[in-house]
Design a protein around this motif. Structure first.
Motif: not given
Length: 392
Positions: A56-57, A59, A152, A154-155, A157, A334
């Motif tokens: 997972q992203s 970061n 989210n 993006d977080y 997936h 962002t």
């Protein structure tokens, strides 16, 4: 095997929290702690179930995303030459100091892990989409997804774990989760529609989230305050720490999670100089000692500051809790949809005038919090009633 806890002759029911795991963000750790404490105060045994985020992203790179993407969301032709040069210098600085950045980031992660070990009860096992223990659903009476940006795309997936699909529908409860965006990408909409429809109880953190749920499922979701706001100032002072590197003089605190422009930095320095304040940058890699402060020190920095400049949701939350004057900037790098959470927060407490673009500069240090207390009490009652109702 499920452990049975008895208090005052009654068997305590057990709740498993599913949230974003990781040791990279103050708000993430503090909202996890707050939700745990609130659920415990309602008479439950509570633990956070760790989710394997390997794919997972979150970061985890030692260099922030905003410094790895050169002109994301900003057109070169719209930027002043000074801003272009500032961006180039920033990127070069990050490359030259790459080792120091890695060291500072690792130190910060270490301290956030230490905070979690001390204050948050986490499971000794991890789950993932490919690895869900067969008896997991039977080990807890309820599962609560939230708060933070657990929905989210993006977080997470497209992971169904954050919608608690491993548990029976009646055990699935959402407390103030955030989508982090205003619209769900088309490729995720069908899955989100199904998962949201199966939740026993729905609530969200911002109005944009309620709109998403309404448009996808036709259901109404309550908009509830972040769990950090459910704890009082006195509750937070119990885990606050005197920052090791807090200046002896009065200071202006900045806490920016997005990009910083040269013009923004200049204006903040001018305001600090005009009011005889030192500038303390809490999330700046160029100040590694303060960058690696732990969550307790984060609270301490907020409590002792003269004014706070931020683009962070939780930066605003703790400014409100400690009744500090604060200034909110839109986050750069962002996407503007990230600001919906802050817009809902400011609207709830009638503090929309604290946004930089509308705030009169002679009112930066003037903020009347007399109207906040009754609003906060009402919002806390609404949130507790929601939890009591869904957990009954």
């Amino acid at each position: 095997m499920q452990t049975v806890v008895i208090r005052n002759g009654c068997i305590m029911k057990k709740i498993g929290i599913i949230t974003l795991n990781g040791y990279f963000n103050y708000g993430n750790r503090l909202q996890n702690y707050a939700l745990q404490e609130v659920l415990k105060s309602l008479g439950f045994q509570v633990e956070t179930i760790l989710v394997d985020t390997t794919n997972q992203s979150e970061n985890t790179s030692p260099i922030p995303m905003r410094n790895r993407i050169f002109f994301k969301n900003r057109k070169k032709k719209d930027m002043e030459l000074s801003e272009v040069l500032y961006k180039i210098i920033t990127i070069l600085w990050n490359q030259i100091h790459k080792k120091e950045i890695v060291k500072s980031r690792m130190q910060r992660i270490k301290r956030l892990k230490a905070f979690s070990n001390k204050y948050i009860k986490e499971t000794k096992f991890c789950i993932s989409s490919e690895n869900i223990p067969e008896n997991l659903a039977h080990c807890y009476d309820y599962f609560v997804a939230g708060s933070d940006q657990v929905w989210n795309p993006d977080y997470i997936h497209n992971s169904s774990i954050y919608f608690l699909t491993f548990a029976p529908g009646k055990k699935r409860i959402a407390y103030s989760p955030s989508f982090g965006i205003s619209h769900i990408p088309t490729e995720y909409s069908e899955a989100y529609k199904l998962w949201l429809s199966e939740m026993a109880s729905l609530s969200v953190r911002e109005e944009a989230g309620a709109d998403i749920i309404r448009n996808l499922t036709g259901r109404e979701a309550e908009v509830l305050i972040d769990p950090t706001l459910l704890l009082t100032k006195e509750n937070w002072l119990l885990i606050s720490k005197e920052p090791v590197y807090k200046p002896k003089r009065c200071y202006l605190l900045t806490y920016f999670l997005g990009e910083q422009t040269l013009d923004r930095k200049k204006k903040i320095k001018e305001i600090a100089r005009a009011n005889s304040l030192i500038v303390v940058n809490l999330a700046d890699m160029k100040d590694p000692k303060r960058y690696s402060a732990d969550p307790g020190e984060f609270i301490g920095y907020i409590q002792s500051s003269s004014v706070i400049f931020t683009d962070s949701f939780h930066g605003c939350v703790f400014a409100i809790l400690f009744e500090k004057p604060f200034v909110v900037f839109d986050r750069i790098g962002t996407g503007t949809s990230m600001n919906s959470r802050i817009d809902t927060l400011l609207g709830t407490f009638r503090l929309q005038t604290r946004k930089w673009e509308v705030l009169r500069k002679d009112e930066i240090f003037q903020l009347d919090y007399s109207q906040t207390a009754p609003i906060l009490e009402n919002e806390r009652n609404k949130a507790i009633n929601y939890l009591k109702g869904t957990l009954s």
